[in-house]
Design an enzyme around this catalytic site. Structure first.
Site, PDB file in Angstrom:
ATOM      1  N   GLU A 174    -114.500 103.785  24.579  1.00 27.62           N
ATOM      2  CA  GLU A 174    -114.733 103.986  26.016  1.00 27.62           C
ATOM      3  C   GLU A 174    -115.239 105.410  26.276  1.00 27.62           C
ATOM      4  OE1 GLU A 174    -111.200 103.119  28.210  1.00 27.62           O
ATOM      5  OE2 GLU A 174    -112.241 103.026  30.141  1.00 27.62           O
ATOM      6  N   GLY A 203    -108.679 103.601  36.682  1.00 26.11           N
ATOM      7  CA  GLY A 203    -107.433 103.324  37.374  1.00 26.11           C
ATOM      8  C   GLY A 203    -106.244 103.473  36.431  1.00 26.11           C
ATOM      9  N   ALA A 204    -106.428 103.111  35.156  1.00 26.29           N
ATOM     10  CA  ALA A 204    -105.302 103.126  34.224  1.00 26.29           C
ATOM     11  C   ALA A 204    -105.438 104.140  33.091  1.00 26.29           C
ATOM     12  CB  ALA A 204    -105.090 101.728  33.649  1.00 26.29           C
ATOM     13  N   SER A 205    -106.662 104.566  32.778  1.00 26.46           N
ATOM     14  CA  SER A 205    -106.797 105.594  31.735  1.00 26.46           C
ATOM     15  C   SER A 205    -107.890 106.584  32.116  1.00 26.46           C
ATOM     16  CB  SER A 205    -107.102 104.954  30.374  1.00 26.46           C
ATOM     17  OG  SER A 205    -108.449 104.558  30.304  1.00 26.46           O
ATOM     18  N   THR A 206    -107.889 107.691  31.394  1.00 29.27           N
ATOM     19  CA  THR A 206    -108.920 108.705  31.640  1.00 29.27           C
ATOM     20  C   THR A 206    -109.421 109.219  30.299  1.00 29.27           C
ATOM     21  OG1 THR A 206    -109.464 110.661  32.944  1.00 29.27           O
ATOM     22  CG2 THR A 206    -107.327 110.704  31.862  1.00 29.27           C
ATOM     23  N   GLN A 207    -110.728 109.493  30.222  1.00 28.62           N
ATOM     24  CA  GLN A 207    -111.350 109.909  28.968  1.00 28.62           C
ATOM     25  C   GLN A 207    -112.026 111.272  29.110  1.00 28.62           C
ATOM     26  OE1 GLN A 207    -110.170 106.334  29.128  1.00 28.62           O
ATOM     27  NE2 GLN A 207    -112.152 106.386  30.085  1.00 28.62           N
TER      28      GLN A 207
HETATM   29  N1  LIG Z   1    -111.990 105.861  46.931  1.00 29.16           N
HETATM   30  C1  LIG Z   1    -112.536 104.938  46.180  1.00 29.16           C
HETATM   31  N2  LIG Z   1    -111.856 104.552  45.114  1.00 29.16           N
HETATM   32  C2  LIG Z   1    -112.399 103.603  44.358  1.00 29.16           C
HETATM   33  C3  LIG Z   1    -113.642 103.024  44.658  1.00 29.16           C
HETATM   34  N3  LIG Z   1    -113.912 102.111  43.710  1.00 29.16           N
HETATM   35  C4  LIG Z   1    -112.871 102.125  42.855  1.00 29.16           C
HETATM   36  N4  LIG Z   1    -111.944 103.010  43.261  1.00 29.16           N
HETATM   37  C5  LIG Z   1    -110.684 103.349  42.636  1.00 29.16           C
HETATM   38  O1  LIG Z   1    -110.940 104.356  41.665  1.00 29.16           O
HETATM   39  C6  LIG Z   1    -110.160 104.153  40.492  1.00 29.16           C
HETATM   40  C7  LIG Z   1    -111.057 104.062  39.322  1.00 29.16           C
HETATM   41  O2  LIG Z   1    -111.909 102.971  39.485  1.00 29.16           O
HETATM   42  P1  LIG Z   1    -112.680 102.432  38.228  1.00 29.16           P
HETATM   43  O3  LIG Z   1    -113.389 103.538  37.588  1.00 29.16           O
HETATM   44  O4  LIG Z   1    -113.431 101.228  38.648  1.00 29.16           O
HETATM   45  O5  LIG Z   1    -111.429 102.034  37.310  1.00 29.16           O
HETATM   46  P2  LIG Z   1    -111.292 100.814  36.304  1.00 29.16           P
HETATM   47  O6  LIG Z   1    -112.519 100.748  35.494  1.00 29.16           O
HETATM   48  O7  LIG Z   1    -110.924  99.590  37.049  1.00 29.16           O
HETATM   49  O8  LIG Z   1    -110.033 101.272  35.445  1.00 29.16           O
HETATM   50  P3  LIG Z   1    -109.933 101.627  33.873  1.00 29.16           P
HETATM   51  O9  LIG Z   1    -109.707 100.317  33.182  1.00 29.16           O
HETATM   52  O10 LIG Z   1    -108.765 102.531  33.760  1.00 29.16           O
HETATM   53  O11 LIG Z   1    -111.203 102.281  33.484  1.00 29.16           O
HETATM   54  C8  LIG Z   1    -109.326 102.906  40.786  1.00 29.16           C
HETATM   55  O12 LIG Z   1    -108.088 103.365  41.243  1.00 29.16           O
HETATM   56  C9  LIG Z   1    -110.060 102.204  41.889  1.00 29.16           C
HETATM   57  O13 LIG Z   1    -109.180 101.480  42.717  1.00 29.16           O
HETATM   58  C10 LIG Z   1    -114.334 103.476  45.805  1.00 29.16           C
HETATM   59  O14 LIG Z   1    -115.429 103.040  46.124  1.00 29.16           O
HETATM   60  N5  LIG Z   1    -113.724 104.446  46.536  1.00 29.16           N
HETATM   61 CA   LIG Z   2    -113.376 102.151  33.869  1.00 29.16          CA
END
Ligand SMILES: Nc1nc2c(ncn2[C@@H]2O[C@H](COP(=O)(O)OP(=O)(O)OP(=O)(O)O)[C@@H](O)[C@H]2O)c(=O)[nH]1
Ligand SMILES: [Ca+2]
Length: 500
Positions: A174, A203-207
């Site tokens: 990732e 939402g659950a991990s950071t890289q």
């Molecule tokens: N404020 C805001 N938050 C968002 C938006 N879209 C997604 N998020 C939130 O931002 C965070 C990261 O979103 P993503 O990068 O899509 O995360 P993900 O791919 O589902 O999660 P991972 O599996 O950890 O990579 C999550 O908590 C989402 O709920 C947006 O348009 N605005």
């Molecule tokens: Ca992601």
């Protein structure tokens, strides 16, 4: 000698073999040029396509990429054609109803069927990569995670594309593919010798991924690539549970210590939430993940009052507690005993880094101190005022920007040890040349072998230059032949003799 005979001797065109030879050469050259033109430039630009599903913890996105068919190995040629956001939560949320995970993809996959030309369907690869949400589900319940993957696999196989698999990608993949995406889109592999580091906050991990200035001491954090004739030794790490949703749980866990005799009137006075924010939440909603401790059944049924007090300094102090810096087995660490060399160079920060900083209007022009001031002002704003001002923003997002923004600053500064100068070198980005920054593009480029280890041969001339050169050369050859015939014809003596 009569005048007409004299003319016949002087004019080479009156010798049929010279005329025929010249015409033949000219025709051959013209045909060669025509063949070169047709072979090198198809009348119509042909595109190829690839589909990648990003099955994240919070949601799934379906990306369609396209590239000119004859330029597969050129850097910067693959572009995002379409992104479709799947309705509903991430696939890991369907652990108890796995068949719904597959169904959820239908709308976006139907769209893809319409977007990609029909004759390209059978050769269009489809990949699904699941990230931290599915990693957590696998840790919690391996059988459930397999059922969810089987469900999305079944759904994807019903489409006319070339299905290439659905799997949980590793944190290293990732991080590394996010880095490849950012540098591919910025055309850093061939144009610039310097690459940019990649910061992804999910939402659950950071890289965090970058080319370090020193040796990587732990093999888990080291990844090597040879791309376009250059070797890259990357440092990468993925922190599971440190995406913005899971880290909020870690933080809340530290704020409310559940004990055996919890009662319903437990009140959490939270400095990272706004004054006036007052919501009753269940303990279960916070402690529903393997990132935090298990609750007893009686604890699970209980509620607490989540009350904001909007104190940025206290919030900042409390967030620092989620980083364990008490122990490091290497020469240096970021946190939680994870090796990290000092950060260096420029960084592109995407996903939630962008969502949060974009909402707060924090740009690269703001210094780190200014960013903190903006956060302080936001965190102390009463909840009622904010709701009034941002009626269209999802309440959950609005309530969490104070926490998430403060976490981002702390992750960079306290976690990764960014200096004020490193902060200046960091840009919050969503897209690069209209393609979204994230791991998906790098993943597809890798699996389709579209980033060669060695630089592909580049033509010495662009296409237009090549055609012009051919035409000029053909013209010169014809002129030379004509002039040759005129000036190097046989001496006049014997010719006279022959005629006489
Ligand atoms: N404020 C805001 N938050 C968002 C938006 N879209 C997604 N998020 C939130 O931002 C965070 C990261 O979103 P993503 O990068 O899509 O995360 P993900 O791919 O589902 O999660 P991972 O599996 O950890 O990579 C999550 O908590 C989402 O709920 C947006 O348009 N605005
Ligand atoms: Ca992601």
């Amino acid at each position: 000698m009569d005048e007409q005979q004299e003319m016949k001797v002087k004019n080479p065109w009156h010798r049929p073999h010279i005329f025929l030879a010249t015409a033949g050469i000219a025709a051959a050259i013209i045909i060669m040029v025509a063949i070169a033109v047709v072979q090198n430039k198809p009348l119509q630009q042909k595109y190829k396509y690839g589909i990648v599903l990003d099955a994240g913890s919070s949601h799934t996105s379906v990306y369609i990429y396209e590239w000119p068919a004859e330029k597969e190995n050129n850097t910067g040629m693959v572009k995002q054609k379409q992104a479709c956001s799947v309705k509903g939560p991430g696939i890991s949320s369907y652990s108890k109803t796995p068949e719904k995970a597959g169904e959820s993809l239908k709308e976006c996959m139907d769209n893809a069927t319409k977007t990609i030309p029909k004759h390209r369907h059978p050769e269009t690869p489809v990949y699904l990569g699941a990230t931290a949400g599915m990693r957590l589900l696998k840790m919690e319940n391996d059988v459930d995670s397999k059922k969810v993957l089987a469900s999305v696999e079944k759904s994807l196989q019903t489409y006319p594309f070339s299905y290439q698999g659905a799997r949980i990608i590793t944190g290293q993949e990732e991080g590394a593919f996010g880095w490849i995406t950012v540098n591919y889109l910025s055309e850093n592999f061939r144009k610039a010798s310097r690459t940019v580091g990649a910061l992804d906050l999910g939402g659950a991990s950071t890289q965090i991924t970058f080319v370090p200035g020193q040796q990587v001491e732990s093999s888990d954090n080291s990844i090597d690539f040879r791309l376009y004739g250059n070797d890259y030794h990357l440092y990468t790490h993925s922190f599971l549970c440190y995406g913005k949703d899971q880290v909020l749980k870690l933080y809340l866990e530290q704020q409310i210590q559940p004990n055996a005799d919890m009662t319903d009137n437990i009140i959490l006075e939270d400095p990272c939430f706004h004054p006036g924010y007052n919501i009753i939440k269940s303990f279960q909603s916070v402690f529903d993940s393997p990132c935090v401790k298990n609750l007893t059944n009686s604890q699970k049924g209980q509620n607490f009052t989540h009350r904001g007090i909007g104190n940025w300094n206290k919030c900042n102090q409390a967030i620092k507690e989620v980083f364990n810096t008490s122990h490091c087995r290497y020469s240096r660490c970021s946190f939680n005993d994870v090796f990290q060399p000092p950060v260096t160079g420029r960084f592109g920060a995407f996903s939630a880094y962008f969502f949060v900083m974009d909402f707060l209007n924090v740009t690269p022009d703001h210094s780190l101190d200014e960013a903190k001031k903006i956060l302080e002002a936001y965190c102390t704003t009463p909840w009622g005022t904010l709701k009034q001002k941002h009626r269209k923003v999802k309440e959950k997002y609005l309530a969490e920007y104070c926490f998430s923004g403060t976490y981002i600053v702390s992750l960079l500064e306290d976690g990764y040890k960014f200096t004020t100068n490193d902060w200046k070198n960091t840009e919050f980005i969503k897209t690069i040349k209209n393609s979204e920054a994230g791991w998906t593009l790098g993943y597809m480029l890798n699996l389709t072998n579209m980033i060669p280890a060695e630089a592909p041969d580049t033509p010495l001339l662009p296409y237009g230059g090549y055609v012009s050169l051919m035409l000029v050369l053909s013209f010169l050859i014809i002129v030379c032949i004509i002039l040759g015939c005129i000036f190097f014809r046989r001496p006049s003596g014997p010719a006279h003799k022959e005629i006489i």
